[in-house]
Design an enzyme around this catalytic site. Structure first.
Site, PDB file in Angstrom:
ATOM      1  N   ALA A 153       0.825  -1.212   0.000  1.00 45.78           N
ATOM      2  CA  ALA A 153       0.000   0.000   0.000  1.00 45.78           C
ATOM      3  C   ALA A 153       0.857   1.259   0.000  1.00 45.78           C
ATOM      4  CB  ALA A 153      -0.936  -0.011   1.212  1.00 45.78           C
ATOM      5  N   GLU A 154       1.830   1.319   0.888  1.00 45.35           N
ATOM      6  CA  GLU A 154       2.700   2.498   0.984  1.00 45.35           C
ATOM      7  C   GLU A 154       3.491   2.712  -0.306  1.00 45.35           C
ATOM      8  OE1 GLU A 154       4.797   5.720   2.972  1.00 45.35           O
ATOM      9  OE2 GLU A 154       3.206   4.509   3.849  1.00 45.35           O
TER      10      GLU A 154
END
Length: 171
Positions: free
Chosen positions: A65-66
């Site tokens: 996600a990051e």
């Protein structure tokens, strides 16, 4: 279209991931779509990605996600510096060893000083190759449009190089 876009798992696709994001490359993530309006890719759940119960480690979901949100925000800001300041992730169900996970990131807000990205992960249906049940969803908030230090002026070169090859509309 070159080999990296036809087959992200090819040696050219792997070289692309090594340039784009070393941690994702180390886990075997394969980028499929890459643009300021969205990114997507796949990850085969291997022993490297698992926690002791042989399911995808939540930290790996957060890393995906990051990374996707950061790449998207960097492109959306015109390749200016971005920095993640908050990540929230909810895990709904497990992806087991051997499953393939699809990840898609899309901007929710692209402002002058902040961006918010939503990243969703699904387990792939092995019989159809289509996305199956959603396994996680996250929100990533990033500071954006910060000055790019001179020593990092080439930070976006790999994104620019591959975005033109993988720039397709996210469904």
């Amino acid at each position: 279209m070159d080999g990296a876009t036809k087959d992200p798992g090819s040696s050219r696709g792997k070289a692309m991931m090594a340039e784009l994001d070393a941690p994702l490359h180390a886990l075997g993530f394969e980028m499929e779509e890459l643009s300021p309006s969205g990114l997507s890719g796949r990850l085969l759940v291997t022993p490297t990605c698992c926690q002791p119960f042989k399911v995808l480690h939540g930290g790996v979901s957060a890393l995906v996600a990051e990374a996707l949100a950061s790449m998207g925000a960097h492109m959306a800001s015109g390749y200016r510096r971005v920095a993640g300041v908050q990540l929230s992730i909810n895990h709904f169900r497990a992806a087991a060893l051997g499953d393939t996970v699809l990840a898609r990131a899309a901007p929710v807000h692209v402002g002058r000083s902040t961006q918010v990205w939503e990243v969703k992960l699904w387990k792939m249906d092995p019989s159809t190759g289509e996305k199956g049940p959603q396994i996680a969803e996250s929100r990533v908030t990033l500071l954006s449009n910060m000055p790019l230090p001179e020593e990092h002026k080439n930070a976006g070169d790999a994104l620019k190089k591959y975005a033109s090859k993988l720039n397709r509309k996210i469904a």
